[in-house]
Design an enzyme around this catalytic site. Structure first.
Site, mmCIF file in Angstrom:
data_model
loop_
_atom_site.group_PDB
_atom_site.id
_atom_site.type_symbol
_atom_site.label_atom_id
_atom_site.label_comp_id
_atom_site.label_asym_id
_atom_site.label_seq_id
_atom_site.Cartn_x
_atom_site.Cartn_y
_atom_site.Cartn_z
ATOM 1 N N ASP A 17 0.832 -1.212 0.000
ATOM 2 C CA ASP A 17 0.000 0.000 0.000
ATOM 3 C C ASP A 17 0.864 1.259 0.000
ATOM 4 O O ASP A 17 1.946 1.274 0.587
ATOM 5 C CB ASP A 17 -0.915 -0.027 1.245
ATOM 6 C CG ASP A 17 -2.015 1.025 1.163
ATOM 7 O OD1 ASP A 17 -2.349 1.449 0.039
ATOM 8 O OD2 ASP A 17 -2.538 1.416 2.226
ATOM 9 N N GLY A 18 0.373 2.292 -0.644
ATOM 10 C CA GLY A 18 1.036 3.601 -0.579
ATOM 11 C C GLY A 18 1.525 4.145 -1.913
ATOM 12 O O GLY A 18 2.183 5.188 -1.945
ATOM 13 N N GLY A 20 -0.146 5.557 -4.344
ATOM 14 C CA GLY A 20 -0.774 6.834 -4.680
ATOM 15 C C GLY A 20 -0.160 7.982 -3.895
ATOM 16 O O GLY A 20 0.149 9.041 -4.455
ATOM 17 N N HIS A 34 2.142 3.735 -9.113
ATOM 18 C CA HIS A 34 1.896 2.312 -9.376
ATOM 19 C C HIS A 34 3.050 1.697 -10.163
ATOM 20 O O HIS A 34 3.440 0.556 -9.931
ATOM 21 C CB HIS A 34 0.577 2.129 -10.127
ATOM 22 C CG HIS A 34 -0.635 2.466 -9.299
ATOM 23 N ND1 HIS A 34 -0.807 1.977 -8.021
ATOM 24 C CD2 HIS A 34 -1.717 3.246 -9.549
ATOM 25 C CE1 HIS A 34 -1.952 2.439 -7.526
ATOM 26 N NE2 HIS A 34 -2.509 3.222 -8.423
ATOM 27 N N ASN A 65 -10.988 -2.236 -4.718
ATOM 28 C CA ASN A 65 -10.277 -1.294 -5.590
ATOM 29 C C ASN A 65 -11.038 -1.050 -6.898
ATOM 30 O O ASN A 65 -10.727 -0.115 -7.634
ATOM 31 C CB ASN A 65 -8.847 -1.774 -5.889
ATOM 32 C CG ASN A 65 -7.920 -1.719 -4.692
ATOM 33 O OD1 ASN A 65 -7.001 -2.529 -4.566
ATOM 34 N ND2 ASN A 65 -8.146 -0.757 -3.799
HETATM 35 C C1 IPE Z 1 -5.230 -2.527 0.131
HETATM 36 O O1 IPE Z 1 -4.932 -1.182 -0.089
HETATM 37 C C2 IPE Z 1 -5.256 -3.265 -1.161
HETATM 38 C C3 IPE Z 1 -3.967 -3.409 -1.827
HETATM 39 C C4 IPE Z 1 -2.818 -3.014 -1.378
HETATM 40 C C5 IPE Z 1 -4.012 -4.076 -3.100
HETATM 41 P P1 IPE Z 1 -6.091 -0.086 -0.222
HETATM 42 O O2 IPE Z 1 -5.423 1.203 -0.423
HETATM 43 O O3 IPE Z 1 -7.076 -0.504 -1.238
HETATM 44 O O4 IPE Z 1 -6.783 -0.177 1.197
HETATM 45 P P2 IPE Z 1 -7.720 0.865 1.940
HETATM 46 O O5 IPE Z 1 -8.788 1.278 0.968
HETATM 47 O O6 IPE Z 1 -6.861 2.007 2.340
HETATM 48 O O7 IPE Z 1 -8.240 0.113 3.116
HETATM 49 C C1 IPE Z 2 -1.666 0.308 -3.298
HETATM 50 O O1 IPE Z 2 -1.426 1.659 -3.304
HETATM 51 C C2 IPE Z 2 -1.961 -0.222 -4.668
HETATM 52 C C3 IPE Z 2 -3.368 -0.602 -4.876
HETATM 53 C C4 IPE Z 2 -4.273 -0.600 -3.947
HETATM 54 C C5 IPE Z 2 -3.752 -0.997 -6.202
HETATM 55 P P1 IPE Z 2 -2.613 2.726 -3.262
HETATM 56 O O2 IPE Z 2 -3.002 3.017 -4.658
HETATM 57 O O3 IPE Z 2 -3.697 2.291 -2.375
HETATM 58 O O4 IPE Z 2 -1.846 3.953 -2.639
HETATM 59 P P2 IPE Z 2 -2.423 4.998 -1.602
HETATM 60 O O5 IPE Z 2 -2.928 4.222 -0.420
HETATM 61 O O6 IPE Z 2 -3.509 5.752 -2.293
HETATM 62 O O7 IPE Z 2 -1.242 5.834 -1.263
HETATM 63 MG MG MG Z 3 -4.053 2.572 -0.393
#
Ligand code: IPE
Ligand code: IPE
Ligand code: MG
Length: 229
Positions: A17-18, A20, A34, A65
């Site tokens: 996660d992270g 974005g 990504h 997602n």
């Molecule tokens: C969890 O991350 C899913 C993945 C890393 C693929 P999210 O970013 O979707 O989770 P939430 O929405 O913050 O709980």
């Molecule tokens: C995890 O990173 C990747 C996926 C869930 C596909 P995020 O896209 O959730 O990144 P943040 O949490 O918005 O930083």
């Molecule tokens: Mg996330």
């Protein structure tokens, strides 16, 4: 660091996660985060293999997602497709068997066919198992398992487990979540019953081998009681 852990550690799962927020910090589009996140996968997987972890699961896309904008989802599918094109050499070098858990039905047909082709490589007991959770929901996995049990007279834990998508995979010993969120987000809800949980503040594209070593060291210190003393 390639010693075998004194604790049993056959399965490490990572909630990556992270991406974005990483992009946001760099004032870049989320797609850039990504991309960087994808680039970070191989070194981390290779390090886990060196560490003799046999099963590695990566949470790449959750069912939830799907709520994201169309363009972001499209970009993620494109990255997945590119990764599948580039991975076969690595799969051979590192004796990896690649498989997926989750609902893949909405992926393009050519992507599904690549996944099935790659799954045939190194499909044996000796290989390292890399499992990608894609369009995965822990709750759906449990509900689907229950629906798929034919004889519902007496459902046991063992019977339910045998119908989960993870039926050939041991429960994760360690679940690492990057990105400074302290939750499971519907990941491996059944399987995580006795997993050790480790949360890193690092955003996934920044999570490096040192950070992984910290998680592995911390795991070594945990006392796993499973309810006993
Ligand atoms: C969890 O991350 C899913 C993945 C890393 C693929 P999210 O970013 O979707 O989770 P939430 O929405 O913050 O709980
Ligand atoms: C995890 O990173 C990747 C996926 C869930 C596909 P995020 O896209 O959730 O990144 P943040 O949490 O918005 O930083
Ligand atoms: Mg996330």
């Amino acid at each position: 660091m390639n010693k075998i852990s004194s604790q049993k550690m056959s399965h490490v799962a990572i909630i990556m996660d992270g991406n974005g927020r990483w992009a946001e910090q760099k004032k870049s589009p989320r797609s850039e985060g990504h991309k960087k996140g994808l680039d970070n996968i191989l070194p981390i997987v290779q390090h886990l293999i060196e560490y003799k972890v046999k099963y590695i699961t990566l949470f790449a896309f959750s069912t939830e997602n799907n709520k994201r904008p169309y363009d972001e989802k499209k970009h993620l599918v494109k990255l997945l497709d590119e990764a599948l094109n580039n991975i076969s050499e690595k799969i051979n070098e590192d004796n990896i068997n690649l498989s997926f858990i989750g609902d893949l039905t909405n992926l393009p047909k050519k992507t599904i066919s690549k996944i099935n082709q790659l799954n045939k490589i190194n499909n044996n007991d000796q290989s390292n198992k890399l499992i990608i959770a894609w369009n995965y929901s822990g709750r759906s996995d449990i509900v689907n398992a229950l629906n798929n049990i034919k004889n519902k007279d007496k459902i046991t834990e063992k019977k339910l487990e045998s119908h989960l998508m993870t039926n050939k995979i041991p429960d994760p010993d360690l679940i690492i979540r990057t990105g400074n969120q302290i939750r499971l987000s519907n990941f491996m809800l059944w399987q995580a019953a006795y997993s050790e949980l480790y949360f890193s503040q690092k955003l996934w594209p920044d999570f490096n081998k040192n950070d992984l070593n910290k998680a592995l060291k911390e795991f070594e210190k945990r006392r796993r009681n499973y309810g006993s003393i």
